[in-house]
Design a protein around this motif. Structure first.
Motif, PDB file in Angstrom:
ATOM      1  N   GLN A   5       0.845  -1.188   0.000  1.00  0.00           N
ATOM      2  CA  GLN A   5       0.000   0.000   0.000  1.00  0.00           C
ATOM      3  C   GLN A   5       0.881   1.238   0.000  1.00  0.00           C
ATOM      4  N   PHE A   6       0.321   2.360  -0.417  1.00  0.00           N
ATOM      5  CA  PHE A   6       1.051   3.619  -0.455  1.00  0.00           C
ATOM      6  C   PHE A   6       0.296   4.665   0.363  1.00  0.00           C
ATOM      7  N   HIS A   7       1.043   5.426   1.162  1.00  0.00           N
ATOM      8  CA  HIS A   7       0.482   6.582   1.853  1.00  0.00           C
ATOM      9  C   HIS A   7      -0.021   7.530   0.766  1.00  0.00           C
ATOM     10  N   PRO A   8      -1.133   8.251   0.998  1.00  0.00           N
ATOM     11  CA  PRO A   8      -1.668   9.141  -0.044  1.00  0.00           C
ATOM     12  C   PRO A   8      -0.639  10.117  -0.630  1.00  0.00           C
ATOM     13  N   VAL A   9       0.248  10.649   0.203  1.00  0.00           N
ATOM     14  CA  VAL A   9       1.270  11.577  -0.309  1.00  0.00           C
ATOM     15  C   VAL A   9       2.194  10.846  -1.287  1.00  0.00           C
ATOM     16  N   TRP A  10       2.606   9.631  -0.926  1.00  0.00           N
ATOM     17  CA  TRP A  10       3.476   8.861  -1.809  1.00  0.00           C
ATOM     18  C   TRP A  10       2.758   8.489  -3.094  1.00  0.00           C
ATOM     19  N   LYS A  11       1.502   8.123  -2.968  1.00  0.00           N
ATOM     20  CA  LYS A  11       0.725   7.707  -4.142  1.00  0.00           C
ATOM     21  C   LYS A  11       0.713   8.815  -5.187  1.00  0.00           C
ATOM     22  N   ASP A  12       0.612  10.058  -4.734  1.00  0.00           N
ATOM     23  CA  ASP A  12       0.552  11.200  -5.644  1.00  0.00           C
ATOM     24  C   ASP A  12       1.924  11.645  -6.139  1.00  0.00           C
ATOM     25  N   LYS A  13       2.976  11.448  -5.356  1.00  0.00           N
ATOM     26  CA  LYS A  13       4.306  11.991  -5.680  1.00  0.00           C
ATOM     27  C   LYS A  13       5.194  11.028  -6.474  1.00  0.00           C
ATOM     28  N   LEU A  14       5.031   9.719  -6.255  1.00  0.00           N
ATOM     29  CA  LEU A  14       5.910   8.760  -6.919  1.00  0.00           C
ATOM     30  C   LEU A  14       5.542   8.592  -8.387  1.00  0.00           C
ATOM     31  N   THR A  15       6.548   8.388  -9.200  1.00  0.00           N
ATOM     32  CA  THR A  15       6.306   8.091 -10.607  1.00  0.00           C
ATOM     33  C   THR A  15       5.881   6.626 -10.726  1.00  0.00           C
ATOM     34  N   LEU A  16       5.345   6.263 -11.861  1.00  0.00           N
ATOM     35  CA  LEU A  16       4.965   4.876 -12.104  1.00  0.00           C
ATOM     36  C   LEU A  16       6.187   3.963 -11.983  1.00  0.00           C
ATOM     37  N   LYS A  17       7.329   4.408 -12.493  1.00  0.00           N
ATOM     38  CA  LYS A  17       8.551   3.616 -12.421  1.00  0.00           C
ATOM     39  C   LYS A  17       8.967   3.400 -10.959  1.00  0.00           C
ATOM     40  N   GLN A  18       8.897   4.442 -10.127  1.00  0.00           N
ATOM     41  CA  GLN A  18       9.256   4.310  -8.716  1.00  0.00           C
ATOM     42  C   GLN A  18       8.312   3.338  -8.006  1.00  0.00           C
ATOM     43  N   LYS A  19       7.030   3.412  -8.314  1.00  0.00           N
ATOM     44  CA  LYS A  19       6.060   2.485  -7.726  1.00  0.00           C
ATOM     45  C   LYS A  19       6.355   1.046  -8.147  1.00  0.00           C
ATOM     46  N   GLU A  20       6.697   0.867  -9.408  1.00  0.00           N
ATOM     47  CA  GLU A  20       7.024  -0.476  -9.911  1.00  0.00           C
ATOM     48  C   GLU A  20       8.278  -1.022  -9.240  1.00  0.00           C
ATOM     49  N   GLU A  21       9.286  -0.169  -9.037  1.00  0.00           N
ATOM     50  CA  GLU A  21      10.515  -0.601  -8.354  1.00  0.00           C
ATOM     51  C   GLU A  21      10.211  -1.035  -6.920  1.00  0.00           C
ATOM     52  N   LEU A  22       9.379  -0.271  -6.217  1.00  0.00           N
ATOM     53  CA  LEU A  22       8.998  -0.640  -4.850  1.00  0.00           C
ATOM     54  C   LEU A  22       8.187  -1.935  -4.836  1.00  0.00           C
ATOM     55  N   LEU A  23       7.315  -2.110  -5.814  1.00  0.00           N
ATOM     56  CA  LEU A  23       6.527  -3.336  -5.893  1.00  0.00           C
ATOM     57  C   LEU A  23       7.434  -4.543  -6.130  1.00  0.00           C
ATOM     58  N   THR A  24       8.407  -4.400  -7.007  1.00  0.00           N
ATOM     59  CA  THR A  24       9.364  -5.483  -7.260  1.00  0.00           C
ATOM     60  C   THR A  24      10.143  -5.812  -5.994  1.00  0.00           C
ATOM     61  N   PHE A  25      10.641  -4.806  -5.293  1.00  0.00           N
ATOM     62  CA  PHE A  25      11.360  -5.021  -4.037  1.00  0.00           C
ATOM     63  C   PHE A  25      10.461  -5.744  -3.032  1.00  0.00           C
ATOM     64  N   PHE A  26       9.223  -5.285  -2.912  1.00  0.00           N
ATOM     65  CA  PHE A  26       8.251  -5.884  -2.002  1.00  0.00           C
ATOM     66  C   PHE A  26       8.041  -7.363  -2.327  1.00  0.00           C
ATOM     67  N   GLU A  27       7.863  -7.675  -3.590  1.00  0.00           N
ATOM     68  CA  GLU A  27       7.600  -9.055  -4.006  1.00  0.00           C
ATOM     69  C   GLU A  27       8.795  -9.974  -3.785  1.00  0.00           C
ATOM     70  N   GLU A  28      10.003  -9.418  -3.685  1.00  0.00           N
ATOM     71  CA  GLU A  28      11.209 -10.215  -3.445  1.00  0.00           C
ATOM     72  C   GLU A  28      11.386 -10.584  -1.968  1.00  0.00           C
ATOM     73  N   GLN A  29      10.606  -9.976  -1.072  1.00  0.00           N
ATOM     74  CA  GLN A  29      10.749 -10.218   0.359  1.00  0.00           C
ATOM     75  C   GLN A  29       9.984 -11.474   0.767  1.00  0.00           C
ATOM     76  N   ALA A  30      10.566 -12.229   1.685  1.00  0.00           N
ATOM     77  CA  ALA A  30       9.876 -13.398   2.229  1.00  0.00           C
ATOM     78  C   ALA A  30       8.677 -12.917   3.039  1.00  0.00           C
ATOM     79  N   PRO A  31       7.554 -13.614   2.946  1.00  0.00           N
ATOM     80  CA  PRO A  31       6.385 -13.187   3.711  1.00  0.00           C
ATOM     81  C   PRO A  31       6.619 -13.325   5.216  1.00  0.00           C
ATOM     82  N   ILE A  32       5.885 -12.533   5.992  1.00  0.00           N
ATOM     83  CA  ILE A  32       5.949 -12.625   7.447  1.00  0.00           C
ATOM     84  C   ILE A  32       4.536 -12.864   7.979  1.00  0.00           C
TER      85      ILE A  32
END
Length: 135
Positions: A5-32
């Motif tokens: 999820q993204f904080h509303p400020v981040w949702k508006d400020k991040l580029t699509l590429k930055q969001k995709e990079e964070l999503l990729t990083f997130f998906e690489e993490q082992a679940p908790i």
């Protein structure tokens, strides 16, 4: 299934590429499950001799987590303190989800300014948290 999820400020400020990079990083993490943790995404020293650590705050509980205060520490690979500061927050983190967030450390909070940020470890100790009903 865990979600990013993204904080509303981040949702508006991040580029699509930055969001995709964070999503990729997130998906690489082992679940908790059944705990809260934080994973360092990237860190750097600032020109004013402060530091910034961008992390994924991860809620492995089933319930919503309202985060009000946290003590955040950066350590090096030998567990020596790099920076520490207490932060007042107003974040809501859905159950079984993660939220990117940046902690900005003042110059006075930085104890070691010569540690390669690739060797940073992050520790987030929630001082005030409220778990609310299951979503």
């Amino acid at each position: 299934m865990s979600q990013l999820q993204f904080h509303p400020v981040w949702k508006d400020k991040l580029t699509l590429k930055q969001k995709e990079e964070l999503l990729t990083f997130f998906e690489e993490q082992a679940p908790i499950t059944g705990k809260f943790d934080a994973v360092l995404v990237r860190g750097k020293y600032k020109k004013n001799e402060g530091a910034v650590a961008t992390v994924l705050l991860r809620n492995g509980y089933e319930k919503l987590l309202d985060i009000k205060q946290a003590i955040v520490e950066i350590t090096d690979s030998a567990n020596h303190l790099v920076a520490a500061e207490k932060f007042e927050l107003d974040l809501s983190l859905k159950g079984d989800s993660a939220l990117p967030w940046s902690f900005v450390f003042s110059r006075e909070s930085v104890k070691k300014a010569d540690v390669d940020s690739a060797n940073w470890k992050i520790h987030v100790d929630l001082q005030e948290e409220i778990q609310t009903k299951k979503e």
